[in-house]
Write an enzyme that holds these catalytic residues in place. Structure first.
Site, PDB file in Angstrom:
ATOM      1  N   LYS A 191       0.826  -1.213   0.000  1.00  0.00           N
ATOM      2  CA  LYS A 191       0.000   0.000   0.000  1.00  0.00           C
ATOM      3  C   LYS A 191       0.863   1.266   0.000  1.00  0.00           C
ATOM      4  O   LYS A 191       2.091   1.187   0.066  1.00  0.00           O
ATOM      5  CB  LYS A 191      -0.969  -0.038   1.187  1.00  0.00           C
ATOM      6  CG  LYS A 191      -1.918  -1.247   1.139  1.00  0.00           C
ATOM      7  CD  LYS A 191      -2.910  -1.176  -0.013  1.00  0.00           C
ATOM      8  CE  LYS A 191      -3.492  -2.524  -0.418  1.00  0.00           C
ATOM      9  NZ  LYS A 191      -4.447  -3.112   0.486  1.00  0.00           N
TER      10      LYS A 191
HETATM   11  C1  LIG Z   1      -5.530  -4.306   0.672  1.00  0.00           C
HETATM   12  C2  LIG Z   1      -7.014  -4.080   0.681  1.00  0.00           C
HETATM   13  C3  LIG Z   1      -7.827  -4.442   1.752  1.00  0.00           C
HETATM   14  C4  LIG Z   1      -7.298  -5.226   2.915  1.00  0.00           C
HETATM   15  O1  LIG Z   1      -6.256  -4.612   3.552  1.00  0.00           O
HETATM   16  P1  LIG Z   1      -5.405  -5.446   4.648  1.00  0.00           P
HETATM   17  O2  LIG Z   1      -4.700  -4.371   5.409  1.00  0.00           O
HETATM   18  O3  LIG Z   1      -4.475  -6.331   3.881  1.00  0.00           O
HETATM   19  O4  LIG Z   1      -6.363  -6.195   5.477  1.00  0.00           O
HETATM   20  C5  LIG Z   1      -9.162  -4.114   1.724  1.00  0.00           C
HETATM   21  N1  LIG Z   1      -9.695  -3.466   0.675  1.00  0.00           N
HETATM   22  C6  LIG Z   1      -8.963  -3.134  -0.404  1.00  0.00           C
HETATM   23  C7  LIG Z   1      -9.616  -2.402  -1.529  1.00  0.00           C
HETATM   24  C8  LIG Z   1      -7.602  -3.444  -0.438  1.00  0.00           C
HETATM   25  O5  LIG Z   1      -6.877  -3.134  -1.523  1.00  0.00           O
END
Ligand SMILES: *Cc1c(COP(=O)(O)O)cnc(C)c1O
Length: 402
Positions: A191
């Site tokens: 992210k």
């Molecule tokens: C990465 C992601 C999640 C989940 O995030 P985590 O921190 O890995 O639980 C949820 N929604 C979207 C759109 C994502 O890209």
């Protein structure tokens, strides 16, 4: 044709590689030396920094965005059978969190250009059971928040924003995650900023923020984590059947320093985005739409569309060819109704969400992390051109058509 790979075989370009710098390495080591690894003062600092950046009332750090979504839906007090409308163009965690909270996910198709949930489709899916809307700011592009907020108000629905791609995202001067009742963020490795694993929930109301804190730590009364501090033992009460979703100081130690680089990392991804736009303008692939006026795009993903009829190569062959060039790619996302468990549980059919289906069948995410060097970016561009030329060479009609 030149069959030499664009990159040397020993240097695979990892998709979504995080930029980790010395400050967070030092902070993690210092945290380890204090012995306070779990939830403590660093988590509180990270929450305060995030809250200040967003101009939000309350922030609760958790161990993932999935946990953030789960707790938000629970704190929205939905009952079994209540429906939550979301998008088919998202990670499975969005829908899984709705299911784990005991509610029923309902999908509304996306707009073919923005790839975000289409407010008209949301409106069409509202029933007497609808209790919440859960938009995802896809790739960092803000959803049409004027329309979604208006629908939520008119139908008295909770609004929970999945901001996993959207730390920097703004819509008409307002930051993503502050429109609704809850805004959920991810600090997963790929992210925009990372804590390894981690998440954050923004809330506007004290009672919601309190409930999130309690639900995220076993259901123990507020501030139970302080019981091991030096201010004297305090008894706690268990007031709900909660979860183990708290963030560790070890994670926050990374986040505190990543937080300071939100702006320069964003700026770097914007440069890469623009370089790709320029390099791909004349290629037979789809490129992302320009950001809408009065918005800030988070530039989390750069997604191209590979349509075999136009590109001469299938999406999946293109994925394989890029990997052979040592370029890590991703798919965000195969449309959720394509997955067997949702077909079985909810009777979903991809054909009922044609825009998401087409995007899901054609989309390819190229590397856009702030860690990329200019040479990496040029390697990605050269690989894209080479893989498309392979398609053209196999298809004489396209070869003559240009
Ligand atoms: C990465 C992601 C999640 C989940 O995030 P985590 O921190 O890995 O639980 C949820 N929604 C979207 C759109 C994502 O890209």
């Amino acid at each position: 044709m030149n069959n030499n790979p664009i990159r040397s075989k020993d240097r695979f370009l990892v998709f979504g590689a995080p930029a980790i710098e010395d400050a967070e390495i030092q902070e993690v080591m210092a945290t380890m030396k204090t012995g306070w690894l779990g939830t403590g003062p660093k988590v509180m600092t990270f929450e305060n920094d995030f809250k200040a950046y967003k101009g939000s009332q309350y922030a609760t750090a958790v161990n993932s965005c999935t946990a953030a979504l789960h707790l938000s839906i629970l704190a929205a007090s939905l009952k079994p059978g209540d429906e939550v409308i979301t998008t088919p163009m998202t990670f499975c965690a969005t829908v899984n969190a709705i299911v784990h909270a005991g509610a029923t996910p309902v999908l509304a198709d996306v707009d073919p250009v923005t790839m975000n949930i289409d407010p008209a489709q949301v409106e069409a899916k509202i029933t007497s059971k609808t209790k919440a809307i859960l938009p995802v700011h896809f790739a960092g592009r803000p959803c049409d928040m004027d329309a979604l907020c208006e629908i939520a108000r008119r139908h008295n629905l909770k609004l929970i924003e999945d901001c996993a791609h959207a730390i920097e995202t703004e819509y008409k001067g307002r930051k993503a995650g502050t429109f609704g009742d809850f805004g959920c963020f991810s600090f997963y490795v790929t992210k925009n900023i990372t804590t390894g694993e981690g998440g954050m929930i923004l809330a506007n109301r004290q009672e919601d923020a309190d409930r999130l804190k309690i639900l995220g730590l076993h259901g123990m009364s507020k501030d139970a984590w302080k019981r091991f501090g030096d201010s004297g033992y305090k008894h706690y009460e268990v007031v709900e059947v909660g979860f183990k979703y708290n963030m560790m100081d070890l994670q926050a130690a990374i986040g505190i320093h990543q937080m300071k680089r939100v702006a320069p990392y964003w700026k770097r991804r914007e440069q890469i985005w623009q370089r790709y736009n320029e390099a791909f303008a004349d290629l037979p692939i789809g490129i992302p739409a320009e950001p809408e006026a009065e918005t800030i795009h988070g530039y989390h993903l750069y997604t191209i569309l590979v349509d075999e009829a136009a590109s001469g190569i299938s999406r999946d062959a293109f994925l394989g060819a890029m990997t052979a060039e040592n370029i890590g790619i991703g798919v965000h996302y195969q449309s959720l109704p394509g997955h067997p468990v949702y077909q079985k549980m909810f009777g979903w059919n991809s054909d009922d969400y044609p825009n998401a289906k087409r995007i899901g069948d054609q989309t390819v995410s190229l590397p856009i992390s702030a860690k990329l060097t200019d040479a990496d970016v040029e390697d990605v561009i050269a690989a894209v051109k080479k893989c498309l030329a392979m398609g053209k060479a196999k298809n004489p009609v396209l070869a003559t058509a240009g």
